[in-house]
Design a protein around this motif. Sequence first.
Motif, PDB file in Angstrom:
ATOM      1  N   UNK A  86       0.817  -1.220   0.000  1.00 33.53           N
ATOM      2  CA  UNK A  86       0.000   0.000   0.000  1.00 33.53           C
ATOM      3  C   UNK A  86       0.846   1.262   0.000  1.00 33.53           C
ATOM      4  N   UNK A  87       2.051   1.199   0.564  1.00 33.32           N
ATOM      5  CA  UNK A  87       2.900   2.394   0.675  1.00 33.32           C
ATOM      6  C   UNK A  87       4.139   2.326  -0.222  1.00 33.32           C
ATOM      7  N   UNK A  88       4.301   1.241  -0.952  1.00 35.15           N
ATOM      8  CA  UNK A  88       5.571   0.976  -1.634  1.00 35.15           C
ATOM      9  C   UNK A  88       5.917   2.029  -2.680  1.00 35.15           C
ATOM     10  N   UNK A  89       4.983   2.361  -3.539  1.00 33.20           N
ATOM     11  CA  UNK A  89       5.286   3.296  -4.628  1.00 33.20           C
ATOM     12  C   UNK A  89       5.735   4.655  -4.083  1.00 33.20           C
ATOM     13  N   UNK A  90       5.007   5.151  -3.075  1.00 36.70           N
ATOM     14  CA  UNK A  90       5.348   6.444  -2.480  1.00 36.70           C
ATOM     15  C   UNK A  90       6.715   6.387  -1.805  1.00 36.70           C
TER      16      UNK A  90
END
Length: 274
Positions: A86-90
């Motif tokens: 859920x937070x990987x791209x950011x």
Amino acid sequence: MEIGVIHTIDTNAQGNMFKVVSDYGFGVCQLNSWNMDDCTPAVAERVVKEAGEAGVRVCAVWAGVPGPAAWNFTQGPLTLGLVPEAYREERVKALKSWADFASWIGAPAIITHVGFIPENMTDPAYPAVVEAVREVAAYCESKGIGFWFETGQETPVVLLRTIQRVGTSNLGINLDPANLILYGKGNPIDALDTIGAYVRNIHVKDGLYPTDGDNLGEEVRAGTGKVNFPAFVRKLKEIGFAGEYIIEREITGEEQRQDILRTTGDLKEWLQEA
């Protein structure tokens, strides 16, 4: 081989933000921030100026990332590092920004916690974690800097496996011996047999093993926990470690200052006896 301390970027500091480092008598620090607002050319310019004036060298940038971070066994796997999808791209984007920052200030590497890397190499979630790390590490490589894992949420063999699978030339480890104990992941001295060749920095920190299944063990002043520091620094010497010993004490105020001063004296003795 130098002794230093973790130091947080403080753009609100009155005067030189590195004075606290030089006041300890240190000439080196790991520079830390979880605030992406610090990741700008203007802040980098101030860091270079004030570090130079204070006679402090930044040996790495400890790169915090956006989003939640729960330092426990219940929410930690869902919130820490590059593992939670859920937070990987950011967070990949944020770590690339910190790589830019490190290159602006002339630091040799960025450091971060990757998170609870899957223990099972056949876990279908594992390849995507490896790919995310590779993307960040390759970006760091293009900037001429290292990408260093801080030990913590993974066992030494999982960390070794991941480094081998990522495969870039700039990977290293910031070995925090206390974290291996706090997370119940291993003995830091024995861990050097597995990951010693990749160790670039040491966190001088101590702790106790977990006593329940939901929470980490307790962090304590170096020399009062389960890390056998005399044996640890002796083993580091045996394997040819020549990096920085960076003191970390996860409390605040006068007690933190006194503990850092005492640890400095103890560490000098341990190194002399090694």
